[in-house]
Design an enzyme around this catalytic site. Structure first.
Site, mmCIF file in Angstrom:
data_model
loop_
_atom_site.group_PDB
_atom_site.id
_atom_site.type_symbol
_atom_site.label_atom_id
_atom_site.label_comp_id
_atom_site.label_asym_id
_atom_site.label_seq_id
_atom_site.Cartn_x
_atom_site.Cartn_y
_atom_site.Cartn_z
ATOM 1 N N ARG A 1 -68.700 7.855 -134.939
ATOM 2 C CA ARG A 1 -68.201 7.598 -133.573
ATOM 3 C C ARG A 1 -69.604 7.463 -132.597
ATOM 4 N NH1 ARG A 1 -64.666 12.144 -135.181
ATOM 5 N NH2 ARG A 1 -66.215 13.690 -134.588
ATOM 6 N N PHE B 1 -55.429 4.449 -135.383
ATOM 7 C CA PHE B 1 -55.684 5.837 -135.982
ATOM 8 C C PHE B 1 -56.589 6.538 -135.273
ATOM 9 C CE2 PHE B 1 -54.853 2.545 -139.401
ATOM 10 C CZ PHE B 1 -53.403 3.140 -139.753
ATOM 11 N N ALA C 1 -49.119 2.341 -136.983
ATOM 12 C CA ALA C 1 -50.362 1.559 -136.912
ATOM 13 C C ALA C 1 -49.988 -0.349 -137.620
ATOM 14 C CB ALA C 1 -51.648 1.912 -137.448
ATOM 15 N N ASP D 1 -59.379 3.914 -138.905
ATOM 16 C CA ASP D 1 -59.730 5.311 -139.735
ATOM 17 C C ASP D 1 -58.457 5.996 -140.163
ATOM 18 O OD1 ASP D 1 -61.112 7.461 -140.310
ATOM 19 O OD2 ASP D 1 -61.442 8.364 -138.648
ATOM 20 N N CYS E 1 -60.900 7.535 -146.475
ATOM 21 C CA CYS E 1 -61.387 8.986 -146.833
ATOM 22 C C CYS E 1 -60.531 9.355 -148.135
ATOM 23 C CB CYS E 1 -60.801 9.972 -145.729
ATOM 24 S SG CYS E 1 -59.060 10.059 -145.199
#
Ligand code: SAH
Length: 395
Positions: A211, A227, A279, A299, A339
């Site tokens: 970030r 996201f 999205a 993300d 992730c």
């Protein structure tokens, strides 16, 4: 009383000898004694060699998780307190630019199934395995002693508990429910964190450094935070001088918190656009209407928790990355993440490369991104590395 014993099948001791901390049910030939879930067991090879001391988990396929490689170490409250102290000490040395950090990252801190996140004076605990469940009170006592938090909230409601046959549990474990919103200060920005109802333990602490990086790329640019959750990237990018930010998420509650976070930091609300939607569809709509951005952050949530689901996940990643690359102006930047435990860094790079090829876009990697230093990866436990990202520059 000696601990119950797990005796492995011949040849199945290798992964423990390499100090990988999981014992799979399929590797166990015999059980001596009748351990209950959460009990400490001693693991032996077929030849009778002591391998490890572990927490028994039934019905999980990960039937035991290693606490210690030493036969001389008792697993008791003092052991739990020692491991916690070591983990917390390692975090304090990092001097992170935040009062929010992961204090304990489970297996990678020698505490399988135990996750502890700190948000200022509040601590959130997740017990994700039977071993963690068994020592939950000891963990809470030690955390009170080591950190003196105002509250410890338990968020043992992650999906993985189902695999252990453990029901979800959420509530206040020590101290009192905060009456004021809990805030985390990240590199000078304040974020409100929903400890009881937010994702994970309330905030994506693992993305802190990314970030901050996004903020440093944002000056004078039009950016998309796709996201967005509670606007972590968007807030840093507006602070970094973005001319306009668009946030996309399918959670209205997350977007509301994102709006409050912008306001809390005195950032102009008229520079932000909030889109509550899927999205995949929003990105298509942007493509069809010719919308363009200078920086895009992607993300998404975990598409593939395991390797078995990696293929379907790969299609999802390719789809959104292809769309995102098409939205970028020349010289634009894409920060793209996965992730998913089932998709490793090499596969993720291949997927993004395939997306660029199909999009007909020349692009290069100018940064490789990962989870922050407070989410360490023990060398004997590569599974601890779950977040991977690429900073891409289009030509
Ligand atoms: N970047 C955020 C974390 C993102 S977590 C941060 O730094 O804090 C992933 C987010 O994706 C969640 O907020 C979830 O609500 C959202 N999400 C999941 N599926 C989605 C979809 N199909 N469309 C839009 N948002 C989605």
């Amino acid at each position: 009383m000696p601990n119950p014993k797990l005796i492995l099948a011949p040849g199945r001791e290798r992964s423990l000898e390499r100090r990988h901390p999981w014992v799979f049910a399929s590797a166990i030939a015999r059980t001596d004694g009748s351990p209950k879930p959460g009990d400490t067991v001693d693991v032996y090879s077929a030849h009778g060699k002591f391998l490890a001391r572990a927490a028994y988990s039934h019905p999980s396929q990960i039937r035991a998780r290693v606490w210690s490689w030493s036969q001389d170490e008792e697993i008791d409250s003092a052991f739990i307190a020692r491991r916690l102290a070591a983990a917390i000490d390692s975090r304090r040395k990092l001097n992170l630019p935040s009062d929010g950090m992961r204090l304990v990252h489970a297996e990678s801190d020698g505490l399988p199934g135990i996750v502890v996140d700190q948000y200022g004076s509040a601590i959130v605990l997740q017990c994700l395995s039977w071993g963690a469940e068994r020592w939950r009170e000891a963990v809470a006592d030690a955390l009170m002693e080591l950190c003196q938090p105002a509250v410890i909230i338990e968020r043992s409601d992650a999906d993985v508990r189902e695999l252990e046959g453990l029901p979800p549990r959420v509530g206040v474990l020590r101290g009192a429910q905060p009456t004021q919103p809990v805030l985390v200060n990240e590199a000078g920005l304040q974020f409100e964190v929903d400890l009881s109802g937010g994702h994970k333990t309330g905030f994506y602490l693992d993305q802190r450094a990314n970030r901050i990086l996004a903020g440093s790329l944002a000056a004078g640019r039009e950016v998309l935070d796709c996201f967005s959750y509670t606007g972590g990237f968007a807030t840093h990018m507006l602070q970094g001088g973005a001319t306009r930010v668009t946030l996309v998420d399918d959670s209205a509650a997350a977007l509301q918190l994102a709006a409050r976070n912008l306001e809390r930091n005195g950032l102009a609300a008229d520079k932000a656009e909030f889109i509550d939607g899927d999205a995949f569809q929003v990105l298509r709509r942007f493509r069809d209407s010719g919308r363009q951005f200078d920086v895009v952050v992607l993300d998404p949530p975990k598409f593939a928790p395991t390797r078995a689901t990696a293929e379907r996940a790969a299609r999802g990643y390719k789809d959104i990355n292809l769309l995102a690359l098409k939205l970028l102006r020349p010289g634009g930047h894409l920060l793209t993440f996965s992730c998913s435990g089932g998709v490793d860094a090499a596969l993720f790079q291949k997927i993004v490369a395939g997306a660029a090829l199909d999009a007909g876009i020349d692009a290069r990697i100018i940064g490789r991104l990962s989870q922050g230093a407070d989410h360490p990866v023990a060398l004997n436990f590569p599974e601890g590395e779950y977040l991977k990202g690429l900073l891409i520059e289009v030509s």
